[in-house]
Design a protein around this motif. Structure first.
Motif, PDB file in Angstrom:
ATOM      1  N   GLU B  49       9.613  12.894  47.887  1.00 29.14           N
ATOM      2  CA  GLU B  49       8.735  13.895  48.492  1.00 29.14           C
ATOM      3  C   GLU B  49       7.501  14.132  47.641  1.00 29.14           C
ATOM      4  OE1 GLU B  49      12.143  15.642  47.663  1.00 29.14           O
ATOM      5  OE2 GLU B  49      12.584  13.845  48.818  1.00 29.14           O
ATOM      6  N   LYS B  50       7.650  13.887  46.340  1.00 27.41           N
ATOM      7  CA  LYS B  50       6.515  14.112  45.443  1.00 27.41           C
ATOM      8  C   LYS B  50       6.753  13.297  44.187  1.00 27.41           C
ATOM      9  CE  LYS B  50       8.978  18.185  43.741  1.00 27.41           C
ATOM     10  NZ  LYS B  50       8.994  19.614  43.472  1.00 27.41           N
ATOM     11  N   SER B  51       5.753  13.224  43.339  1.00 27.24           N
ATOM     12  CA  SER B  51       5.913  12.532  42.065  1.00 27.24           C
ATOM     13  C   SER B  51       6.386  13.517  40.992  1.00 27.24           C
ATOM     14  CB  SER B  51       4.598  11.898  41.630  1.00 27.24           C
ATOM     15  OG  SER B  51       4.648  11.578  40.261  1.00 27.24           O
ATOM     16  N   HIS B  52       5.594  14.582  40.792  1.00 27.28           N
ATOM     17  CA  HIS B  52       5.927  15.600  39.787  1.00 27.28           C
ATOM     18  C   HIS B  52       5.832  15.053  38.362  1.00 27.28           C
ATOM     19  CE1 HIS B  52       8.352  19.130  38.233  1.00 27.28           C
ATOM     20  NE2 HIS B  52       7.730  19.714  39.239  1.00 27.28           N
ATOM     21  N   ALA B  53       5.325  13.822  38.204  1.00 30.50           N
ATOM     22  CA  ALA B  53       5.353  13.200  36.884  1.00 30.50           C
ATOM     23  C   ALA B  53       4.464  13.931  35.882  1.00 30.50           C
ATOM     24  CB  ALA B  53       4.938  11.732  36.995  1.00 30.50           C
ATOM     25  N   ILE B  54       3.270  14.361  36.324  1.00 32.06           N
ATOM     26  CA  ILE B  54       2.398  15.128  35.427  1.00 32.06           C
ATOM     27  C   ILE B  54       3.024  16.490  35.148  1.00 32.06           C
ATOM     28  CG2 ILE B  54       0.147  16.302  35.309  1.00 32.06           C
ATOM     29  CD1 ILE B  54      -0.122  13.332  34.758  1.00 32.06           C
ATOM     30  N   ASP B  55       3.571  17.094  36.196  1.00 30.22           N
ATOM     31  CA  ASP B  55       4.220  18.397  36.011  1.00 30.22           C
ATOM     32  C   ASP B  55       5.389  18.317  35.034  1.00 30.22           C
ATOM     33  OD1 ASP B  55       2.508  19.892  37.493  1.00 30.22           O
ATOM     34  OD2 ASP B  55       3.829  20.158  39.223  1.00 30.22           O
ATOM     35  N   LYS B  58       3.948  18.536  31.729  1.00 34.00           N
ATOM     36  CA  LYS B  58       3.451  19.899  31.451  1.00 34.00           C
ATOM     37  C   LYS B  58       4.600  20.843  31.122  1.00 34.00           C
ATOM     38  CE  LYS B  58      -0.888  19.804  34.031  1.00 34.00           C
ATOM     39  NZ  LYS B  58      -1.564  20.152  35.294  1.00 34.00           N
ATOM     40  N   ILE B  59       5.708  20.693  31.838  1.00 42.01           N
ATOM     41  CA  ILE B  59       6.863  21.561  31.568  1.00 42.01           C
ATOM     42  C   ILE B  59       7.437  21.261  30.188  1.00 42.01           C
ATOM     43  CG2 ILE B  59       9.205  22.163  32.334  1.00 42.01           C
ATOM     44  CD1 ILE B  59       8.161  21.401  35.241  1.00 42.01           C
ATOM     45  N   ALA B  60       7.533  19.955  29.862  1.00 44.66           N
ATOM     46  CA  ALA B  60       8.042  19.579  28.536  1.00 44.66           C
ATOM     47  C   ALA B  60       7.120  20.108  27.438  1.00 44.66           C
ATOM     48  CB  ALA B  60       8.176  18.065  28.438  1.00 44.66           C
ATOM     49  N   VAL B 105      -3.813  11.749  27.869  1.00 40.36           N
ATOM     50  CA  VAL B 105      -3.473  11.536  26.451  1.00 40.36           C
ATOM     51  C   VAL B 105      -3.152  12.875  25.791  1.00 40.36           C
ATOM     52  CG1 VAL B 105      -4.406  10.840  24.207  1.00 40.36           C
ATOM     53  CG2 VAL B 105      -4.744   9.369  26.218  1.00 40.36           C
ATOM     54  N   ALA B 106      -3.978  13.855  26.051  1.00 39.98           N
ATOM     55  CA  ALA B 106      -3.755  15.174  25.452  1.00 39.98           C
ATOM     56  C   ALA B 106      -2.427  15.765  25.906  1.00 39.98           C
ATOM     57  CB  ALA B 106      -4.903  16.119  25.820  1.00 39.98           C
ATOM     58  N   LEU B 107      -2.126  15.543  27.177  1.00 42.51           N
ATOM     59  CA  LEU B 107      -0.866  16.069  27.710  1.00 42.51           C
ATOM     60  C   LEU B 107       0.335  15.386  27.054  1.00 42.51           C
ATOM     61  CD1 LEU B 107       0.647  17.838  29.718  1.00 42.51           C
ATOM     62  CD2 LEU B 107       0.247  16.086  31.471  1.00 42.51           C
ATOM     63  N   ILE B 108       0.231  14.095  26.870  1.00 36.09           N
ATOM     64  CA  ILE B 108       1.335  13.355  26.219  1.00 36.09           C
ATOM     65  C   ILE B 108       1.501  13.845  24.783  1.00 36.09           C
ATOM     66  CG2 ILE B 108       2.059  11.081  25.400  1.00 36.09           C
ATOM     67  CD1 ILE B 108       0.577   9.893  27.887  1.00 36.09           C
ATOM     68  N   ASP B 115       9.751  15.975  16.227  1.00 35.23           N
ATOM     69  CA  ASP B 115      10.424  14.830  15.586  1.00 35.23           C
ATOM     70  C   ASP B 115      10.024  13.494  16.217  1.00 35.23           C
ATOM     71  OD1 ASP B 115      11.705  14.839  18.022  1.00 35.23           O
ATOM     72  OD2 ASP B 115      13.745  14.807  17.201  1.00 35.23           O
ATOM     73  N   GLY B 116       9.075  13.539  17.155  1.00 36.42           N
ATOM     74  CA  GLY B 116       8.590  12.299  17.746  1.00 36.42           C
ATOM     75  C   GLY B 116       9.193  11.985  19.103  1.00 36.42           C
ATOM     76  N   TYR B 117      10.283  12.683  19.450  1.00 35.95           N
ATOM     77  CA  TYR B 117      10.973  12.394  20.718  1.00 35.95           C
ATOM     78  C   TYR B 117      10.102  12.747  21.916  1.00 35.95           C
ATOM     79  CZ  TYR B 117      14.656  12.312  24.249  1.00 35.95           C
ATOM     80  OH  TYR B 117      15.410  12.027  25.351  1.00 35.95           O
ATOM     81  N   LEU B 118      10.243  11.956  22.966  1.00 42.60           N
ATOM     82  CA  LEU B 118       9.482  12.226  24.192  1.00 42.60           C
ATOM     83  C   LEU B 118      10.183  11.596  25.393  1.00 42.60           C
ATOM     84  CD1 LEU B 118       7.051  13.277  25.708  1.00 42.60           C
ATOM     85  CD2 LEU B 118       5.695  11.379  24.833  1.00 42.60           C
ATOM     86  N   SER B 119      10.785  12.435  26.212  1.00 41.62           N
ATOM     87  CA  SER B 119      11.383  11.975  27.460  1.00 41.62           C
ATOM     88  C   SER B 119      11.644  13.243  28.247  1.00 41.62           C
ATOM     89  CB  SER B 119      12.697  11.232  27.205  1.00 41.62           C
ATOM     90  OG  SER B 119      13.314  10.940  28.446  1.00 41.62           O
ATOM     91  N   THR B 120      10.811  13.494  29.255  1.00 41.63           N
ATOM     92  CA  THR B 120      10.780  14.842  29.828  1.00 41.63           C
ATOM     93  C   THR B 120      12.107  15.266  30.444  1.00 41.63           C
ATOM     94  OG1 THR B 120       9.917  14.106  31.973  1.00 41.63           O
ATOM     95  CG2 THR B 120       8.299  14.682  30.258  1.00 41.63           C
ATOM     96  N   TYR B 121      12.843  14.329  31.038  1.00 45.01           N
ATOM     97  CA  TYR B 121      14.111  14.749  31.636  1.00 45.01           C
ATOM     98  C   TYR B 121      15.016  15.374  30.582  1.00 45.01           C
ATOM     99  CZ  TYR B 121      18.677  15.005  33.639  1.00 45.01           C
ATOM    100  OH  TYR B 121      19.893  15.490  34.036  1.00 45.01           O
ATOM    101  N   TYR B 122      15.182  14.661  29.469  1.00 44.26           N
ATOM    102  CA  TYR B 122      16.106  15.172  28.453  1.00 44.26           C
ATOM    103  C   TYR B 122      15.535  16.373  27.708  1.00 44.26           C
ATOM    104  CZ  TYR B 122      19.157  11.439  29.705  1.00 44.26           C
ATOM    105  OH  TYR B 122      19.994  10.641  30.426  1.00 44.26           O
ATOM    106  N   GLN B 123      14.210  16.412  27.574  1.00 46.06           N
ATOM    107  CA  GLN B 123      13.613  17.590  26.930  1.00 46.06           C
ATOM    108  C   GLN B 123      13.840  18.849  27.770  1.00 46.06           C
ATOM    109  OE1 GLN B 123       9.834  15.170  26.359  1.00 46.06           O
ATOM    110  NE2 GLN B 123       9.572  16.684  24.725  1.00 46.06           N
ATOM    111  N   ILE B 124      13.679  18.686  29.087  1.00 46.18           N
ATOM    112  CA  ILE B 124      13.746  19.862  29.962  1.00 46.18           C
ATOM    113  C   ILE B 124      15.179  20.208  30.346  1.00 46.18           C
ATOM    114  CG2 ILE B 124      13.042  20.801  32.218  1.00 46.18           C
ATOM    115  CD1 ILE B 124      10.599  18.851  32.062  1.00 46.18           C
TER     116      ILE B 124
END
Lengths: 644, 644
Positions: B49-55, B58-60, B105-108, B115-124
């Motif tokens: 229904e949507k991407s939500h990838a940027i969101d 942003k949430i993370a 880039v700024a958002l990322i 600690d360097g980690y980045l994966s929005t599903y697990y962060q959120i």
């Protein structure tokens, strides 16, 4: 009409069923076997560790503590066993079998609720949801199989115990279903009750059962939202909090009313069970509208969606029909049960009109797909009956994992083996028919029996020889009045020879006799090479062979691997064979070109096209139903045919 | 090596990507579009229904409240967009695009943990499960795409901001993974980090990244229970109460160590991404064992599991390889992404050895399956690239519902379109290569650029004409020392003509020059008729046509329905065409017999075999990548070939 099949070919099957299948299934239902788990199965979601079907009934009866286990329709396994057992008992009485049946009958009686309801899943696990999840509940499906078992049991033993259970259940159904305010205005997600009610009518004479059958047939698809409305209502009442699934209405043939359905769609077994009931109702009520609706479905199947082996159902997805002329050979479903339903449908159509096509379809499906369903040991069964198998594909292509190169021993969903058993033990229903005008012999097998026609009872004894030439002899005795007898002239025969005061009518030889007489027909049995309609894209340039009622196939054990490399160069000839496993049968022997796949190819996948080198090879074709009894290997029905 | 593609054929694609895809994907990622829902899709379980990838980012980052939405690998859509945007920016600078990239880039940067980690599903949603469900988590897969985006962004803009993010993430990964006690001893369920680490090494020069890539490659499959042990441990620790699924290790190529893998199995994209990294590591380390392991997979694919169109993956089930010579034309997967991965793999193999086969595969997959992935409007995309389509089957056979007769606008799982975009904007990587000995030109397209070879920098300008005859001209300037140049002689050319002091070596023309010069090769471009290995049962008796790098197909809009009824009777000839939608291209015109499907058949499905009546028809073949741009209809690559 009391016909007994005396044909050794078919007695072999009824013996296997009596001696192997019925005791084996008894043990399965009672969880007496460790071998129940089928390790070849792929879908871990399907219950298969045990049957628990008898235990479910015991728990529902209060004889035992516990939970329901298995499919929502697990009860039907017991009913199908009982029907087979009763049919088998009718063929040969046996005290032990009678005891086994009595045990089951008593258990069923005990499990039935006071109001007539009987469905162990809902009794044990969800009484508040009785008749409230009809898209999947199979409650009326199980009721139908109970009724069919009851009728068989009554006919075999004279006991009315299960007829009483059935009538009480039907009373319960009538209390809950119908056009009246407050009743359920829809049908079960799996057709079967419609057909069974006709059987109950046949032994009770109560026309209300035909009316109920008709009502169930015609309410289907009237409200396409019926199933989802039920679920929504359950949710609103707070009695079912499961999410409401998307229901594929075509799968259930509930997408439109039956009189509007132009094509055979959805789950093939459901479709033919429904159509068979439509044909029965049409015959009883002389209801032409109903007959035409059944005939439309028949024509669509037979002219556009029917395998040369008598199979139906072109896809595993929903075990379903797909579209006109779509008949893939190696990924289809062709479920044994669907062909059994087609046999029912054809036989019921014969009650409306005698057309040789119905008899031809009965024979084609019976002698090919249906008996392919059982191994010669009586202990292994195909669910899916492919026309082409490459065992490596079955193993490594998940899209073909349902296409088994060997018959597994049993299935988590145990529908086909007991369906086979009940059908092969009641073949006497299919051989002949009678109407006001005449007696008809549809199938060419040995039988004896009595038929009432034209106010007299005549004795018939048919003997059939289908070896070098075809020969049918029908001895008719007890003739006091003129009687008209039609014997089918099979479409696979040629140069028919019979006494010249008889005539041919619509594919049958017509005899009118005034006295006892032995009628005789002789004919040639050429090897037939069928080709498929050009729009069957899978069979372009191919032929399928047939001799007598048997469609033939090539198997790897006789012809080596890579059967697809073969191109038939001349019409094969029949040759009698004897095999320690397969027994005595006629093989077809032919010549072919086989493309060389090894030496001549460099180690590449593609090259510039050139004439491919081939070798001349000899081929052996065996009857389709005999495949997969010796070893695992390739099999193929349709073979490339070289241009002459 | 700084090469710029100047070929108008390819510039058309990069223009589409710049002007259509990148702004469109930007809107998709930001949920600015209503048209995101693909109504043609079948699987309601896939979020679309949507991407939500940027969101999600942003949430993370704490910029917004909310929950994660989408796939576990939703972040990678953003990274792939960024990589495409950067590549596109490198081709043509554009302030607006720079601003868009800066915003991302700024958002990322903001979303990355300390600690360097980045994966929005697990962060959120599940911080306690970081790196603890590796079979499906895609954490390192996303890290890989982040790194690839960072490298592209750095190369295009000179900014090191994302390189820093990447190196910090890799540090985090190194803190958690490795052979040391207490660290995780296994690899991600989806290979990608292995490949991306090589890209990071290429711009940083840090060999530790190559070592880490090699470690991830070689730990795979060492402990086949690794994934399920992780899940069991989570359960024991009480941090994950989900049931432990059956994990198909072959799907992940984790069934055995890579050096023991003889066959290309499982998910095709995963396999080629892995193999590409193996080839890269082999080249950097001059690791012959690694090279041989990569070569075994290469050979298995190219000699036994490779479509003539450059596609791979014979089944939709697991989007996977099946078995040798199993190449169904109408039910295969042939994912665009898998062919992109194969392009990576081929290019990486060229770093180990110059063998014309790698270049041929690059070209075949690029000019056929890969660009088939995108419609000529730049807004519709194939995931699956079939070799034969019957739209009725796509609609009515659920087993072929993945085989689309038209390119949908987007996908719930949006992997292919951005993968295409990043690849077609970086074609300059694939055209040439250089080693100690020589400069190699692998692809015949217009380009210009400079290459350092033998201590001098030479300027190259190639112009290619593939219309009536083939003509390649390579102008070489700045030559001060002798330089050896190899130009590929395409396997689809014939009668090559070039100056006679040069020679042919392994499929390349070898030129040794001491001064500035324009090298020239001319050749014929015959129509090729390919046949497949006899064990490819789907292609028996069939041919596929090619001219130049283009494989051809028949489509219904040019040739009428029921393409399977055609049998080619003579080799077609090329003819220049111009079409308002398809543009200018060469069609192939040929003659065929077409079996009549209507008049000559009675209303039956089967009849006794006879020679089928046919009519002579003219055929028009178009380049495969152009199909499905005008209307919906049948398409077919392999056509029956009559015997001469």
């Amino acid at each position: 009409m009391a016909i007994t099949i005396t044909d050794s070919f078919w007695q072999r099957y009824t013996d296997l069923i009596r001696n192997e299948m019925i005791p084996y299934q008894w043990d399965v239902l009672h969880d007496n076997l460790d071998i129940f788990i089928d390790k070849e199965r792929d879908d871990p979601g399907i219950p298969s560790e045990k049957s628990h079907a008898i235990d479910n009934l015991k728990i529902a009866a209060g004889q035992k503590e516990g939970s329901h286990y298995g499919w929502l329709f697990q009860d039907s396994d017991v009913y199908k066993w009982l029907e087979s057992a009763a049919n088998s008992y009718a063929l040969k009485q046996d005290d032990k079998l009678l005891d086994m049946m009595d045990e089951v009958v008593a258990l069923i009686e005990d499990a039935q609720e006071d109001d007539g309801y009987l469905s162990t899943y809902y009794q044990i696990e969800a009484p508040e949801l009785r008749f409230r999840r009809l898209f999947e509940s199979h409650e009326l499906y199980c009721a139908g199989h109970l009724i069919e078992a009851a009728v068989a049991h009554y006919k075999a033993t004279g006991s009315e115990r299960l007829i009483k259970v059935s009538e009480k259940f039907v009373e319960c159904i009538k209390n809950h279903f119908g056009p009246e305010e407050g009743k359920i205005n829809g049908a079960d997600g799996h057709q079967e009750i419609e057909w069974a009610l006709i059987k109950l009518y046949e032994v009770t004479g109560k026309e209300e059962y035909v009316d109920l059958s008709k009502w169930f047939l015609e309410i289907r698809g009237q409200d396409p939202d019926f199933y989802s409305k039920q679920l929504l209502e359950n949710k609103e009442k707070g009695i079912d909090d499961r999410s409401i699934p998307h229901i594929n209405l075509k799968y259930h043939q509930a997408h439109q009313p039956i009189h509007e359905q132009e094509e055979a769609v959805g789950h093939a077994v459901r479709l033919v069970y429904m159509a068979a009931a439509m044909a029965e109702v049409a015959a009883i009520h002389k209801d032409d509208k109903m007959f035409q609706s059944a005939k439309r479905l028949w024509d669509n199947i037979i002219k556009k969606r029917f395998y040369i082996t008598g199979g139906i159902g072109s896809t595993v997805h929903g075990e379903a029909f797909t579209f006109d002329y779509d008949l893939p050979n190696d990924s289809m479903y062709c479920e044994t049960c669907a062909s059994i339903g087609l046999l029912f449908f054809a036989r019921a159509m014969l009650k409306n009109e005698v057309d040789v096509e119905y008899a031809e379809v009965m024979e084609r499906t019976l002698y090919n797909t249906i008996i392919s369903g059982m191994a010669l040991d009586g202990k292994h069964f195909f669910y899916t009956n492919p026309l082409e198998v490459n065992p490596e594909a079955s193993q490594k292509d998940p899209g073909k994992s349902h296409v088994k190169p060997t018959r597994p021993s049993w299935f988590g969903c145990a529908c086909c083996p007991p369906n086979l058993a009940r059908t092969l033990t009641s073949l006497n229903k299919y051989v002949t028919s009678v109407d006001e005008e005449a007696i008809y012999v549809h199938l060419l097998m040995d039988f004896e029996g009595e038929i009432e026609s034209n106010n007299q009872t005549v004795s018939l004894t048919q003997t059939v020889d289908l070896s070098d030439r075809g020969k049918v002899e029908l001895s008719v005795k007890g003739v006091t009045e003129p009687v008209k007898i039609y014997i089918r002239l099979p479409e696979w025969g040629d140069m028919f020879y019979f006494e010249n005061n008889s005539s041919v009518k619509d594919g049958y030889a017509e005899f009118i006799i005034n006295e006892d007489k032995t009628l005789s027909i002789e004919f040639e049995m050429p090897v037939l090479m069928w080709q498929a309609h050009p729009l069957v894209r899978q069979n372009k340039g191919k032929v399928a062979l047939q001799r007598g009622p048997y469609v033939y196939c090539l198997v790897e054990e006789d012809n080596g691997p890579h059967l697809h490399l073969l191109t038939l160069t001349e019409k094969p000839v029949a040759e009698e064979m004897s095999d320690s496993v397969l027994g005595d049968f006629f093989a077809l022997k032919g010549k072919a070109k086989k493309i060389k796949s090894d030496d001549s190819w460099k180690n590449v996948l593609y090259q510039q096209a050139e004439k491919e080198p081939f070798e001349e090879v000899s081929l052996t074709f065996i009857p389709y139903h005999l495949w997969a009894n010796r070893s695992v290997g390739e099999m193929m029905v349709w073979i490339d045919k070289g241009e002459e």
